[in-house]
Design a protein around this motif. Structure first.
Motif, mmCIF file in Angstrom:
data_model
loop_
_atom_site.group_PDB
_atom_site.id
_atom_site.type_symbol
_atom_site.label_atom_id
_atom_site.label_comp_id
_atom_site.label_asym_id
_atom_site.label_seq_id
_atom_site.Cartn_x
_atom_site.Cartn_y
_atom_site.Cartn_z
ATOM 1 N N PRO A 161 20.180 23.601 32.154
ATOM 2 C CA PRO A 161 20.854 22.341 31.853
ATOM 3 C C PRO A 161 22.164 22.216 32.619
ATOM 4 O O PRO A 161 22.831 23.210 32.907
ATOM 5 N N TYR B 127 20.530 21.951 38.684
ATOM 6 C CA TYR B 127 20.484 21.813 37.234
ATOM 7 C C TYR B 127 19.743 20.530 36.858
ATOM 8 O O TYR B 127 19.619 19.601 37.668
ATOM 9 N N ALA B 128 19.300 20.479 35.613
ATOM 10 C CA ALA B 128 18.695 19.269 35.061
ATOM 11 C C ALA B 128 19.736 18.557 34.210
ATOM 12 O O ALA B 128 20.277 19.137 33.262
ATOM 13 N N GLY B 129 20.040 17.315 34.576
ATOM 14 C CA GLY B 129 21.026 16.565 33.822
ATOM 15 C C GLY B 129 22.186 16.149 34.701
ATOM 16 O O GLY B 129 22.147 16.260 35.932
ATOM 17 N N SER B 130 23.234 15.676 34.051
ATOM 18 C CA SER B 130 24.409 15.185 34.769
ATOM 19 C C SER B 130 25.670 15.730 34.132
ATOM 20 O O SER B 130 25.759 15.804 32.900
ATOM 21 N N PRO C 82 14.763 13.746 33.506
ATOM 22 C CA PRO C 82 16.063 14.363 33.766
ATOM 23 C C PRO C 82 16.538 14.122 35.192
ATOM 24 O O PRO C 82 15.762 14.256 36.144
ATOM 25 N N THR D 295 18.847 10.410 40.411
ATOM 26 C CA THR D 295 17.897 10.044 39.377
ATOM 27 C C THR D 295 16.570 9.666 40.022
ATOM 28 O O THR D 295 16.506 9.326 41.200
#
Length: 331
Positions: free
Chosen positions: A7, A23-26, A155, A174
């Motif tokens: 994450p 990573y996955a996400g912001s 994600p 994205t």
């Protein structure tokens, strides 16, 4: 939805060093002020090398819209265009320079809390997140857009990495986001309710000479982001049925002198092999003596295959609309 990536951290720096990785996400924001030696540089160097931009691509069966707001530290610029697929030409193609801080503001928040604004001579662009949506407004010569983009359910990719000749760079990409709204260009009004959008929010301390090849295309079940150049393999990723899959080194095979000829793009891990067939392009060459850039962004269709893992079945990619890019800057 699944991913092998950890994450996303809340910030890009810990204990004076960048949190290098995918990573996955912001993150909440990109804030490089916490960097320490050898990543840290003086205030003037940082001012001149700090680059920030927000880019949005919007694709539908009728059109492709590309737009960006860019803060280069010592100057700023923006562009917006609309490519009409039926006519095979740009109906709107606009760009303008401006003063950073005064006419251009880009927040360090890449996604949640994102804010990018351009106010030029007779020109307005704004991208701002509010209550889980991105509000997009463009009012420039030859092109108007009013749209609302839903934040992605799949994600996003966060990539942070070192830069040769610079310091560190971070980007959030994205995949397909639902969109509602309209665009006007060439005396026509286009509904965007069947379109899909993708965001590139980037922020880094880059080298004076920076070059890359890039590919971006996003549909309902398949999305991709690929780069060969200054950022290594950091931002190479595939979205497949909502899952985020990191990819290996990307290879772009094309003729830079004839970018409207087909391109072949594949990855070293054997997870992607595509042919890109251009339908049109936007290009701009600039020489400001102290700075220069060569930019070519063809718009077209990707065909070929991808797969989720080595040995997994191939998934066909058929006429996936997107862009490639060949870019070199001295900035």
């Amino acid at each position: 939805m699944a991913t092998s990536l950890p994450p996303a951290p809340g910030h890009g720096v810990a204990d004076g060093a960048p949190l290098i990785g995918r990573y996955a996400g912001s993150p909440a924001q990109f804030d490089w002020r916490g960097l320490r030696a050898p990543w840290q540089h003086g205030p003037l160097w940082t001012r001149l090398h700090h680059k920030r931009w927000h880019y949005v691509g919007i694709a539908s069966s009728e059109l492709f819209i590309g737009l960006a707001i860019v803060d280069l530290g010592w100057t700023a610029t923006a562009f917006a265009y609309l490519f009409d697929r039926a006519q095979g030409r740009l109906l709107g193609d606009w760009s303008q320079d401006a003063l950073p801080g005064l006419q251009v503001q880009i927040a360090d928040a890449p996604l949640h809390g994102a804010r990018a604004r351009f106010r030029g001579l007779g020109s307005r662009l704004q991208l701002e997140e509010a209550r889980g949506q991105l509000q997009l407004a463009v009012d420039v010569r030859g092109l108007k857009v009013q749209a609302t983009l839903d934040l992605p359910t799949a994600p996003p990719l966060l990539a942070i990495g070192p830069i040769d000749g610079g310091s560190v760079h971070g980007t959030v990409k994205t995949t397909a986001m639902k969109i509602k709204g309209w665009a006007e260009a060439g005396g026509r009004r286009f509904a965007l309710d069947q379109a899909l959008a993708a965001l590139d929010a980037s922020n880094g301390l880059l080298a004076r000479h920076t070059a890359w090849r890039w590919a971006s295309a996003h549909g309902k079940n398949i999305g991709l982001n690929l780069q060969q150049g200054y950022f290594g393999t950091q931002e190479n990723a595939l979205w497949l049925d909502g899952d985020l899959i990191p990819l290996g080194a990307a290879h772009f095979e094309f003729d830079p002198a004839h970018p409207m000829q087909p391109w072949r793009i594949h990855t070293a891990d054997g997870l992607l092999d595509l042919q890109f067939t251009p339908e049109g392009l936007r290009a701009e060459d600039r020489n400001l003596l102290i700075a220069a850039s060569h930019y070519v962004q063809p718009i077209g269709r990707f065909n070929g295959w991808v797969r989720a893992a080595p040995g997994a079945p191939q998934r066909t990619v058929a006429d996936l609309l997107g862009v490639t890019e060949d870019h070199r800057s001295r900035w």
